[in-house]
Design an enzyme around this catalytic site. Structure first.
Site, PDB file in Angstrom:
ATOM      1  CD  GLU A 104      -2.948  -1.330   2.201  1.00 56.24           C
ATOM      2  OE1 GLU A 104      -3.048  -0.407   3.019  1.00 56.24           O
ATOM      3  OE2 GLU A 104      -3.597  -2.378   2.269  1.00 56.24           O
TER       4      GLU A 104
HETATM    5  C1  LIG Z   1       2.912  -9.722   0.311  1.00 55.78           C
HETATM    6  C2  LIG Z   1       2.569  -8.700  -0.723  1.00 55.78           C
HETATM    7  C3  LIG Z   1       1.254  -8.369  -0.959  1.00 55.78           C
HETATM    8  C4  LIG Z   1       0.917  -7.460  -1.966  1.00 55.78           C
HETATM    9  N1  LIG Z   1      -0.395  -7.240  -2.281  1.00 55.78           N
HETATM   10  C5  LIG Z   1      -0.708  -6.481  -3.366  1.00 55.78           C
HETATM   11  C6  LIG Z   1      -2.069  -6.375  -3.828  1.00 55.78           C
HETATM   12  O1  LIG Z   1      -2.989  -6.929  -3.241  1.00 55.78           O
HETATM   13  N2  LIG Z   1      -2.299  -5.637  -4.949  1.00 55.78           N
HETATM   14  C7  LIG Z   1      -1.311  -5.005  -5.634  1.00 55.78           C
HETATM   15  O2  LIG Z   1      -1.599  -4.370  -6.639  1.00 55.78           O
HETATM   16  N3  LIG Z   1      -0.025  -5.086  -5.212  1.00 55.78           N
HETATM   17  C8  LIG Z   1       0.298  -5.813  -4.118  1.00 55.78           C
HETATM   18  N4  LIG Z   1       1.606  -5.928  -3.706  1.00 55.78           N
HETATM   19  C9  LIG Z   1       2.632  -5.181  -4.393  1.00 55.78           C
HETATM   20  C10 LIG Z   1       3.170  -4.035  -3.557  1.00 55.78           C
HETATM   21  O3  LIG Z   1       2.220  -3.012  -3.496  1.00 55.78           O
HETATM   22  C11 LIG Z   1       4.495  -3.620  -4.174  1.00 55.78           C
HETATM   23  O4  LIG Z   1       5.424  -4.622  -3.851  1.00 55.78           O
HETATM   24  C12 LIG Z   1       4.967  -2.269  -3.693  1.00 55.78           C
HETATM   25  O5  LIG Z   1       4.144  -1.249  -4.201  1.00 55.78           O
HETATM   26  C13 LIG Z   1       6.391  -1.987  -4.125  1.00 55.78           C
HETATM   27  O6  LIG Z   1       6.562  -2.257  -5.473  1.00 55.78           O
HETATM   28  P1  LIG Z   1       7.772  -3.183  -5.949  1.00 55.78           P
HETATM   29  O7  LIG Z   1       7.790  -4.400  -5.120  1.00 55.78           O
HETATM   30  O8  LIG Z   1       7.684  -3.343  -7.394  1.00 55.78           O
HETATM   31  O9  LIG Z   1       9.039  -2.341  -5.563  1.00 55.78           O
HETATM   32  P2  LIG Z   1       9.691  -1.147  -6.444  1.00 55.78           P
HETATM   33  O10 LIG Z   1       8.653  -0.163  -6.826  1.00 55.78           O
HETATM   34  O11 LIG Z   1      10.496  -1.747  -7.534  1.00 55.78           O
HETATM   35  O12 LIG Z   1      10.637  -0.479  -5.357  1.00 55.78           O
HETATM   36  C14 LIG Z   1      11.850  -1.116  -4.918  1.00 55.78           C
HETATM   37  C15 LIG Z   1      12.515  -0.173  -3.905  1.00 55.78           C
HETATM   38  O13 LIG Z   1      12.797   1.091  -4.532  1.00 55.78           O
HETATM   39  C16 LIG Z   1      12.180   2.148  -3.809  1.00 55.78           C
HETATM   40  N5  LIG Z   1      11.714   3.141  -4.759  1.00 55.78           N
HETATM   41  C17 LIG Z   1      10.967   2.953  -5.863  1.00 55.78           C
HETATM   42  N6  LIG Z   1      10.740   4.133  -6.473  1.00 55.78           N
HETATM   43  C18 LIG Z   1      11.349   5.081  -5.734  1.00 55.78           C
HETATM   44  C19 LIG Z   1      11.471   6.492  -5.836  1.00 55.78           C
HETATM   45  N7  LIG Z   1      10.910   7.188  -6.822  1.00 55.78           N
HETATM   46  N8  LIG Z   1      12.170   7.135  -4.896  1.00 55.78           N
HETATM   47  C20 LIG Z   1      12.724   6.482  -3.862  1.00 55.78           C
HETATM   48  N9  LIG Z   1      12.646   5.141  -3.697  1.00 55.78           N
HETATM   49  C21 LIG Z   1      11.971   4.454  -4.630  1.00 55.78           C
HETATM   50  C22 LIG Z   1      11.013   1.482  -3.073  1.00 55.78           C
HETATM   51  O14 LIG Z   1      10.613   2.216  -1.953  1.00 55.78           O
HETATM   52  C23 LIG Z   1      11.619   0.142  -2.709  1.00 55.78           C
HETATM   53  O15 LIG Z   1      12.406   0.288  -1.558  1.00 55.78           O
HETATM   54  C24 LIG Z   1       1.947  -6.829  -2.698  1.00 55.78           C
HETATM   55  C25 LIG Z   1       3.279  -7.129  -2.416  1.00 55.78           C
HETATM   56  C26 LIG Z   1       3.602  -8.073  -1.474  1.00 55.78           C
HETATM   57  C27 LIG Z   1       5.039  -8.426  -1.252  1.00 55.78           C
END
Ligand SMILES: Cc1cc2nc3c(=O)[nH]c(=O)nc-3n(C[C@H](O)[C@H](O)[C@H](O)COP(=O)(O)OP(=O)(O)OC[C@H]3O[C@@H](n4cnc5c(N)ncnc54)[C@H](O)[C@@H]3O)c2cc1C
Length: 617
Positions: free
Chosen positions: A426
């Protein structure tokens, strides 16, 4: 390559900008704080749940506790990596999948406060079960339908959802996490205009592999803006029994191991055109607004985790004797215990205040909810980790192993694993910082954006510059005047009243610093994440202080808390003030350039020689 990267970045920023709620229909306590105005009147008297609503919630909580204990064994859920289907059915039969759905659609019709109280109770028993319920009703299909659905959509789906037709929220994709601008799932209108044809993949969708209904975000027909095609994201309700829907994988995680989460694929899936939520192109806005309200569950679960840790730590620190004294008498443990108490009260205050605002619908809570999520998820994780430390080896041991040895089966290690995700889902903590910073600066951005937009006419630019001048000529000097806020409190100690005056002063200083920093960095400020994070951390601590002081005043006045609460709040405020002072100093003391240099060296492989003597991942 660099040009493409910059273009992508600009596209992501533009899309995020277009998808935000531009209007502030109601006042926001936190937005005012960032403007240098400490509006104690917005948080004091502490908004109390009405006795009638509380009685409804109390009744639900008593039944819910019995049902959880009867149907859910949290250790088994963790071991088997699943909440048994029969247990989910039992919870559905009791209506717990429809807690937030209005009674007219067959739901329980609970207020936001009662819903989050229920989720806090579930979270304190089993993190996985809390996620099943929350993914369905905090962000799943009921929430966007409640906010944006047509009458026909509500009548069709809400009764089914209230009965336990499980739903999920599908935004994330393999290449799209924090940055939805690169979304690749598409929904193309069929030739006869009756259906959208969905193609693409979604990743990490909680409840997805078991859901009957999904809310899916996908790219639809671009619209022409200034003669150029502009991406549009739309939101749909999808029935997962539609041909072409596939579950590619089920994902497994370090914590909340009993959830169902997976990678989903759509191949030419037909969605009836009436299943679009809101208007075409509103999809990201719908997703963000859904998350704004949906985020209130995590702060409640975080505060509940703090309370659970207080109980475990109290019992163990009294009982465990080492070096001739109960460990709770050793100063290092005392510091952990006291901080845990102070921060738990702050988390509870922030959560209670924000959820009550949500019920009253008289405040804009986008900033408060984001701060509550950010603060709660960070603090609860830290508190659980300290509880593990206080329990020593037993903190690292599983509850089942402890039980087998005849010891109290406190599942602290499971709590640490379960809570960790809250800093990622979230909106990650880093994204929350950026979101809060953007919303906090809105008062200035409203003037700046039209001035730097090449599509704004010269005439409009002049008008905007004049309006900005008028605003700043009155606003800015006020930031240097002493505060004369009337801080009515009768039950707070002298020390705590002094903390209130600190908030008023610090809020003005925060507004000044933010303004000066914007003037120095201008459009480049967006890249200065350390500075922005500092401002956000200051604002968050000020909000937590105000919420705690207001709730303390209320609890002391109504005799609902013992006088010891004075010390608890005093401690939180003192620690928060220390952090705020450090944050005000931090930008000058942090070697920002050096940090950037070393991280670039790592990324370019210049430090690969350090990564030796190990088996590489
Ligand atoms: C157990 C679990 C349940 C989930 N449930 C859902 C769900 O029900 N529906 C859904 O749609 N998604 C869901 N997700 C996805 C979740 O919302 C994403 O994992 C989350 O938004 C982060 O995206 P990402 O994993 O691709 O990380 P990324 O976006 O690739 O980020 C990786 C790292 O880089 C940092 N980062 C990225 N962009 C920036 C920036 N501009 N500036 C500074 N730092 C940055 C992030 O903070 C993080 O530390 C779930 C994930 C998990 C693990």
């Amino acid at each position: 390559m660099q040009i493409t990267d910059n273009k992508d970045k600009q596209k992501a920023l533009d899309l995020a900008e277009e998808s935000r709620e531009t209007e502030w229909k109601y006042e926001s306590f936190v937005a005012e704080l960032f403007k240098g105005s400490f509006r104690w009147d917005l948080v004091h008297p502490f908004p109390e749940q009405s006795p009638e609503d509380k009685a409804i919630g109390d009744q639900v909580l008593v039944q819910l506790e019995q049902d959880l204990k009867a149907h859910i064994d949290p250790e088994q859920v963790d071991r088997d990596q699943a909440v048994p289907k029969a247990a989910l059915q039992a919870l559905a039969d009791k209506g717990y999948f429809g807690m937030k759905i209005a009674k007219e659609y067959g739901g329980m019709g609970l207020s936001v406060v009662n819903y989050t109280r229920a989720m806090a109770l579930v979270g304190s028993w089993c993190g996985s079960t809390a996620v099943w319920l929350s993914a369905h009703q905090s962000i799943g299909v009921p929430q966007p339908l409640k906010l944006f659905g047509t009458k026909a959509q509500k009548e069709k789906y809400l009764p089914r959802l209230a009965k336990g037709a499980i739903s999920a929220f599908a935004l994330t994709e393999p290449d799209v996490g924090s940055d939805p601008a690169r979304m690749s799932t598409t929904a193309t209108l069929s030739e006869d205009g009756e259906h959208y044809i969905l193609n693409g993949e979604k990743l990490y969708i909680t409840n997805g592999p078991e859901a009957e209904l999904l809310v899916v975000m996908a790219l639809t027909e671009p619209k022409m803006v200034h003669g150029k095609p502009k991406q549009q994201v739309s939101a749909f309700v999808l029935e997962t029994n539609s041909p072409g829907f596939e579950i590619l994988n089920r994902c497994q995680f370090m914590g909340i191991r009993g959830i169902a989460n997976g990678r989903l694929k759509f191949t030419n899936v037909k969605i009836p055109k009436e299943n679009i939520i809101g208007q075409p192109g509103q999809g990201l806005k719908i997703a963000f607004v859904t998350l704004n309200a949906g985020r209130l569950t995590i702060p409640a679960i975080s505060a509940a985790a703090g309370k659970w840790c207080m109980e475990v730590s109290k019992q163990w620190s009294n009982k465990r004797v080492q070096w001739g004294a109960p460990i709770g008498e050793h100063q290092s443990v005392q510091i952990k215990l006291a901080t845990m108490v102070a921060e738990t009260f702050a988390m509870d205050s922030v959560s209670a205040l924000t959820t009550t605002f949500a019920d009253h619908e008289s405040a804009d809570i986008r900033l408060e909810a984001a701060m509550a999520k950010y603060f709660g998820s960070e603090r609860a994780s830290a508190i659980a980790d300290e509880t593990l430390q206080i329990r020593g080896g037993r903190g690292f041991e599983t509850a089942t192993s402890l039980k087998n040895r005849g010891e109290e089966p406190y599942a602290v290690e499971r709590l640490v694993r379960d809570l960790r995700i809250n800093r990622i889902i979230e909106g990650t903590s880093e994204i929350m910082q950026l979101f809060i910073a953007r919303e906090a600066m809105d008062v200035h951005m409203k003037f700046i954006l039209p001035l730097i937009d090449r599509h704004t006419s010269i005439g409009n630019k002049v008008m905007m510059a004049l309006r900005a001048g008028l605003f700043y000529v009155t606003w800015y000097p006020r930031l240097w005047l002493p505060s004369f806020t009337c801080l009515q409190t009768q039950h707070l100690s002298c020390a705590n009243r002094c903390h209130l005056r600190f908030i008023a002063r610090a809020s003005k200083k925060l507004a000044r610093r933010l303004f000066h920093t914007m003037a120095i960095y201008q459009v480049k400020l967006e890249k200065e994440q350390l500075l922005l994070a500092n401002f956000v951390d200051i604002g968050t601590d000020l909000f937590a202080m105000a919420a705690s002081l207001s709730q303390a005043e209320h609890l002391l006045a109504s005799g609902k808390a013992s006088p010891e609460l004075q010390d608890v709040v005093d401690l939180f405020c003192r620690q928060a003030r220390q952090r705020i002072k450090t944050h005000f100093r931090k930008p000058c003391q942090t070697p920002t350039k050096l940090l950037g240099k070393v991280s670039t060296q790592l990324l370019k492989g210049k430090l690969d020689w350090m990564i030796s003597g190990i088996i590489k991942p």
